[in-house]
Design an enzyme around this catalytic site. Structure first.
Site, PDB file in Angstrom:
ATOM      1  CD1 TRP A 177      -2.959   1.458   0.958  1.00 34.67           C
ATOM      2  CD2 TRP A 177      -1.358   2.685   2.207  1.00 34.67           C
ATOM      3  NE1 TRP A 177      -3.255   2.623   1.386  1.00 34.67           N
ATOM      4  CE2 TRP A 177      -2.352   3.294   2.208  1.00 34.67           C
ATOM      5  CE3 TRP A 177      -0.293   2.773   2.965  1.00 34.67           C
ATOM      6  CZ2 TRP A 177      -2.579   4.523   2.565  1.00 34.67           C
ATOM      7  CZ3 TRP A 177      -0.248   4.129   3.469  1.00 34.67           C
ATOM      8  CH2 TRP A 177      -1.306   4.902   3.222  1.00 34.67           C
ATOM      9  CG  HIS A 178       3.624   2.212   3.050  1.00 33.14           C
ATOM     10  ND1 HIS A 178       3.061   1.134   3.913  1.00 33.14           N
ATOM     11  CD2 HIS A 178       3.596   3.145   4.150  1.00 33.14           C
ATOM     12  CE1 HIS A 178       2.506   1.605   4.989  1.00 33.14           C
ATOM     13  NE2 HIS A 178       2.902   2.803   5.001  1.00 33.14           N
ATOM     14  N   GLY A 179       3.542   1.841  -1.419  1.00 35.75           N
ATOM     15  CA  GLY A 179       4.244   2.194  -2.672  1.00 35.75           C
ATOM     16  C   GLY A 179       4.517   1.138  -3.638  1.00 35.75           C
ATOM     17  CG  PHE A 232       3.227   6.399   1.087  1.00 35.79           C
ATOM     18  CD1 PHE A 232       4.138   5.825  -0.022  1.00 35.79           C
ATOM     19  CD2 PHE A 232       3.593   6.304   2.132  1.00 35.79           C
ATOM     20  CE1 PHE A 232       5.498   5.610   0.508  1.00 35.79           C
ATOM     21  CE2 PHE A 232       4.748   6.325   2.889  1.00 35.79           C
ATOM     22  CZ  PHE A 232       5.984   6.190   1.819  1.00 35.79           C
TER      23      PHE A 232
END
Lengths: 487, 319
Positions: A325-327, A487
């Site tokens: 989800w962060h990247g 993000f």
């Protein structure tokens, strides 16, 4: 418009005054003003993406109503999956498309097939991961009959776009935020003062702690080949403090700003650096995201109910998805997986809920056992952050290898001492120590300084706030981007 | 009622800060302007803003002006007041800003000696030594116009008192030092000049060993400004003279398009009939002992060169 910019310092008082004086407590006007202010705030980043935000809002608004009004389960299912797939589709295209295209090409290359991946030169719309998750939680809750669809578009749009939380959270739930938006807000002196204090503390964390740590973390991570052992450890420590100051500082400013408008947002951080094990850390770090994944992914997968393998599978899924989800980078995936490895032994031995209280509550100092468990947990997270900060996996691996191989060498310590003496100085380390001391003293509250000085006379209390403003002035000016905006 | 109390308390908290902004800005600017440290740029700005730089002959340029051309030697020879406005590390774009600020506080000089070199028409991206502008930049339209195109200050820094000092820890430490330590009147540069008594620093050998070469890109906006400046000198009947001060001969080879830059100066000097004294082939350039690096003469070299220049300018006046 950054929270720590002059633009925001002008924007916020204007919206505040209009909100309380022009709308005169009229709910419709209050929400309309909040919506237009939020859209203006968002358009200041890139007005083109405002259309994406409005489209995403309209989509979830209409599919929500369609689901509520659906006569059959299949129709409800259809609207649900339409919303989920379009939301995730946008996220996939803007955030993950290039990653998958390049990873696919590189996998084929390993098999001896050469292809040129068709990549897109796209700018990531700021806050897309956050407002997509807002929308998703809303449609999932309707689908699961936990809430009714919101019929008032303005109210729903404010829920998605409320400017304090729009670009980096906290990730709100309809069950928590919508009822507040539907209710007329009246001015609350204590809440507004508390909001201002929280904003001040957030600015201190961001400008003084995070931005200054960022300078040295960047110096060491960007030239990690030039440094060894203890200096690399120092770099990882600086990054760990940076990311905490940056994101929790952002969250404090967001929550404090919302309080000025009479709205309470979800808590996002609860002093995670004082956690005694990794399970406690994840209950205290980016709480709104952890709880989102717990409620909408982990529990639907079966949570910790099934057999051992199911527990292992679910733990890895939730941590890897959280990392991803962060990247779109393998470094985030490894960071997530590593946290799963940390977490699993606690889960399998039923020790993941050992520390639900505040460490050393009511005491000034922790016991030796508490201290060492906090230290160990902190060092484990520091190690994991190396993956989070590294450019790629190779960079992370060489960083770690140089860190451990250099720790035994005396020259490494000389190098670190010289770096501190000539480049870092003693001012910033001293401020960091003071910061963690204040955090420790205030760990039983919402944020460190929320109760500090409450019994003091006003001039003394103001002196404390002036001191924080002075520190922001003295150590400010670095102007680092908020990490979580990417993000 | 609650709102009224909130606003009163908030104003009571912020008003002292707002009231203090301007006096504090004044105090910080005052103590920073007392600096007499390397490279002495603040002293030159002080002389400009305090109208202490009146001169018949103004020397413009970069460090290759302020470290090479001794105004005292020129004064003795030409019997005219000379001031060296050379600006460390900066190209013509900001040299012109200094020219504008100088003219705001002084009469037009009779002659301007412009020290040109390979870097004159280039433009840096970052605002090198930006602290020199801090004491003078608040509400100063010229400084805003000429420094805002660099990576350095934010728009608000030019308008909001005190804000530009935030995070400038080196300048803040200098301010504290100037405020609390015994102040010395001794200046770093005299009439804008200082011959640097330094030994050869071997940077050139390192660059040569690493096969470093430089391609200088002329900045289009600077080129326009440069020609406008020439026109301005013609309009005000100010004599303009180009001087290319000595460079170590071996160092000249590092610049791959040097001949192109030199021919530009020659073309401009012919086009506008500007005298051009080129010392880049002078005998001084052959001997390292007169330099501390490939671009800068040391104290001894600067003294010899200043005498040569004074003599050539004197001979020209006689003719």
């Amino acid at each position: 418009m950054l929270f720590n910019s002059i633009d925001f310092a002008i924007f916020l008082p204007i919206v505040f005054l209009l909100y309380w004086f022009v709308t005169k407590g009229n709910l419709k006007l209050q929400n309309t003003l909040l919506l237009f202010s939020s859209y203006f705030f968002y358009a200041c980043w890139d007005w083109r993406f405002l259309f994406l935000l409005i489209f995403s809002t309209l989509l979830d608004y209409f599919t929500g109503i369609k689901m509520s009004d659906a006569k059959s389960a299949s129709s409800k299912k259809f609207w649900f999956w339409l919303s989920v797939s379009v939301n995730l589709g946008f996220l996939g295209v803007f955030k993950y498309y290039n990653f998958f295209a390049e990873s696919f090409a590189s996998a084929l290359e390993n098999l001896g097939l050469q292809i040129n991946p068709w990549t897109l030169n796209l700018i990531l719309p700021v806050g897309i991961s956050f407002y997509t998750f807002h929308g998703l939680s809303y449609v999932i809750d309707i689908y699961k009959d936990r809430i009714k669809a919101e019929k008032n578009f303005i109210d729903y749009a404010v829920f998605v776009s409320f400017f304090p939380l729009l670009v980096a959270g906290p990730i709100e739930r309809a069950t928590h935020l919508l009822p507040q938006i539907q209710k007329r807000r009246t001015f609350d002196y204590a809440k507004a003062v508390d909001g201002l204090k929280q904003i001040l503390w957030g600015l201190f964390k961001k400008i003084v702690i995070a931005d200054n740590c960022a300078e040295f973390a960047n110096l060491i991570f960007n030239h990690s080949d030039d440094y060894s052992g203890s200096t690399l450890l120092l770099g990882a420590l600086f990054f760990s403090i940076q990311i905490y100051g940056d994101f929790s500082g952002y969250s404090d400013i967001a929550i404090g700003t919302a309080k000025l408008f009479g709205i309470e947002l979800l808590r996002n951080f609860a002093f995670p650096c004082f956690s005694r094990d990794i399970a406690e850390f994840w209950r205290r770090w980016h709480i709104s995201l952890s709880s989102w994944f717990r409620d909408y992914l982990y529990i639907p997968l079966g949570g910790s109910k099934g057999g051992t393998w199911m527990k292992i599978r679910n733990t890895f899924i939730i941590f890897i998805v959280s990392g991803f989800w962060h990247g779109a980078n393998w470094t985030f995936i490894v960071w997530g997986a590593l946290n799963a490895v940390y977490f699993l032994p606690l889960l399998l031995h039923n020790k993941n809920r050992n520390h639900l209280d505040v460490v050393a509550a009511g005491k000034l100092v922790p016991t030796a056992k508490e201290f060492f468990s906090m230290l160990l947990t902190f060092l484990m997270t520091v190690f994991a952050w190396i993956f989070f900060r590294a450019e790629n996996i190779q960079h992370a691996m060489s960083y770690i290898s140089d860190l451990f191989s250099g720790l035994a060498s005396k020259s490494s310590y000389v190098e670190t001492m010289n770096l501190i003496r000539w480049q870092i100085g003693y001012g910033i380390p001293l401020v960091i120590v003071l910061f963690f001391s204040l955090e420790w003293l205030g760990r039983e509250n919402q944020y460190a300084i929320s109760q500090l000085g409450k019994t003091w006379k006003r001039p003394m209390r103001h002196a404390l706030y002036y001191a924080l403003i002075f520190a922001i002035f003295w150590f400010g000016g670095k102007e680092q981007q908020f990490i979580y905006f990417q993000f | 009622m609650q709102m009224k109390t909130f606003l009163i308390h908030t104003l009571k908290f912020f008003i002292p800060l707002l009231i203090l902004l301007i006096p504090l800005d004044y105090v910080l600017s005052y103590y920073l302007s007392q600096s007499n440290e390397y490279p002495g740029e603040i002293e030159v700005w002080n002389d400009i803003y305090q109208s202490k730089a009146t001169c018949d002959v103004a020397v413009y340029g970069s460090s290759r002006a302020w470290a090479h051309i001794n105004p005292e030697i020129l004064k003795d020879s030409l019997h005219a007041e000379v001031y060296n406005f050379g600006m460390d590390g900066h190209n013509f774009w900001l040299q012109y800003l200094r020219h504008l600020e100088f003219l705001k506080h002084h009469p037009q000089p009779k002659t301007i000696i412009l020290s040109v070199d390979v870097f004159t028409l280039q433009k840096r991206t970052e605002l090198y030594q930006q602290s020199q502008f801090l004491p003078y930049m608040l509400w100063n339209a010229n400084i805003r116009k000429y420094t805002s195109s660099y990576v350095g200050f934010k728009k608000s820094d030019y308008y909001i008192p005190l804000l530009r000092y935030s995070g400038k820890t080196t300048s803040l430490k200098t301010i504290l030092k100037n405020a609390f330590s015994k102040h010395t009147e001794e200046k770093y540069r005299k009439r804008g000049f200082l011959g640097l008594d330094r030994a050869w620093n071997f940077d050139f050998e390192k660059a040569k060993a690493a096969n470093v070469t430089y391609q200088i890109k002329m900045d289009s906006a600077t080129l326009v400004l440069f020609e406008n400046f020439i026109q301005e000198c013609r309009n005000t009947k100010t004599e303009l003279i180009f001087v290319y001060t000595p460079e170590y001969i071996e160092g000249q080879k590092l610049f791959v398009n040097r001949s192109e830059l030199m021919s530009y100066y020659k073309t401009i000097s012919e086009k506008y009939a500007i005298p051009f004294y080129d010392y880049s082939g002078d005998s001084l350039c052959l001997d390292k002992k007169y330099f501390y690096n490939a671009s800068h003469l040391n104290k001894q070299g600067a003294e010899i060169f200043s005498r040569k220049l004074a003599s050539d300018l004197k001979a020209r006046t006689k003719n």
